[in-house]
Design an enzyme around this catalytic site. Structure first.
Site, mmCIF file in Angstrom:
data_model
loop_
_atom_site.group_PDB
_atom_site.id
_atom_site.type_symbol
_atom_site.label_atom_id
_atom_site.label_comp_id
_atom_site.label_asym_id
_atom_site.label_seq_id
_atom_site.Cartn_x
_atom_site.Cartn_y
_atom_site.Cartn_z
ATOM 1 N N ASP A 82 0.827 -1.215 0.000
ATOM 2 C CA ASP A 82 0.000 0.000 0.000
ATOM 3 C C ASP A 82 0.853 1.254 0.000
ATOM 4 O O ASP A 82 2.070 1.199 0.105
ATOM 5 C CB ASP A 82 -0.959 -0.005 1.190
ATOM 6 C CG ASP A 82 -0.247 -0.122 2.525
ATOM 7 O OD1 ASP A 82 0.837 -0.723 2.604
ATOM 8 O OD2 ASP A 82 -0.791 0.386 3.513
ATOM 9 N N GLU A 149 0.098 -1.277 5.796
ATOM 10 C CA GLU A 149 1.191 -0.687 6.575
ATOM 11 C C GLU A 149 0.942 0.787 6.824
ATOM 12 O O GLU A 149 1.352 1.320 7.838
ATOM 13 C CB GLU A 149 2.510 -0.900 5.821
ATOM 14 C CG GLU A 149 3.748 -0.695 6.671
ATOM 15 C CD GLU A 149 4.297 0.725 6.670
ATOM 16 O OE1 GLU A 149 5.138 1.010 7.532
ATOM 17 O OE2 GLU A 149 3.890 1.533 5.828
#
Length: 150
Positions: A82, A149
């Site tokens: 991400d 994350e």
């Protein structure tokens, strides 16, 4: 989706920037990495790279050691799929649908009006390049690509 963006095509090593361009083309905000993960699973399987998606939706890619390196200790490369999703106030960018518009400006790779996603997109691109490079002498490789994350 594996074609290098014309703005990144002159960068070296080409294999790394090819992967980074693919990451820019696939939206990947936190908790919305499924399309990228599916793309990478298909990419890995087409190259005979073992894939595992764990219970947290992290992707693990495994490649055996190259000839002559079988006895070496394995190496784990880790990055997250991400990206930080931030756009300029006057920009109508939908991070769940729109690709990142990456360009090279004054020798730097930047995004137009949004964050670039180089944290940790370049880490993912480097790990994929290590898996794909056929001339690389390497121990067993395991790539852990985590989600959520950011």
């Amino acid at each position: 989706m594996n074609a290098i963006s014309p703005t990144l095509e002159a960068l070296q090593p080409e294999i790394v920037w090819k992967h980074f361009a693919a990451l820019c083309a696939i939206p990947r905000p936190s908790y919305r990495e499924a399309a990228l993960r599916e793309h990478l699973v298909a990419w890995a399987r087409a190259r005979g790279i073992a894939t595992v998606v764990d219970g947290a939706d992290n992707l693990i890619l495994k490649k055996p050691a190259s000839a002559g390196c079988e006895a070496a200790s394995g190496v784990v490369l880790q990055a997250h799929l991400d990206m930080v999703c931030q756009a300029n106030a006057d920009t109508a960018h939908d991070f769940e649908r729109d690709p990142i518009d990456a360009v090279v400006r004054d020798g730097w790779v930047v995004a137009e009006q949004t964050t670039l996603g180089a944290d940790n997109g370049i880490g993912v691109a480097l790990a994929l390049a290590a898996l794909e490079e056929t001339g690389l002498a390497h121990p067993p490789l395991e790539v852990l690509l985590t989600v959520n994350e950011e």
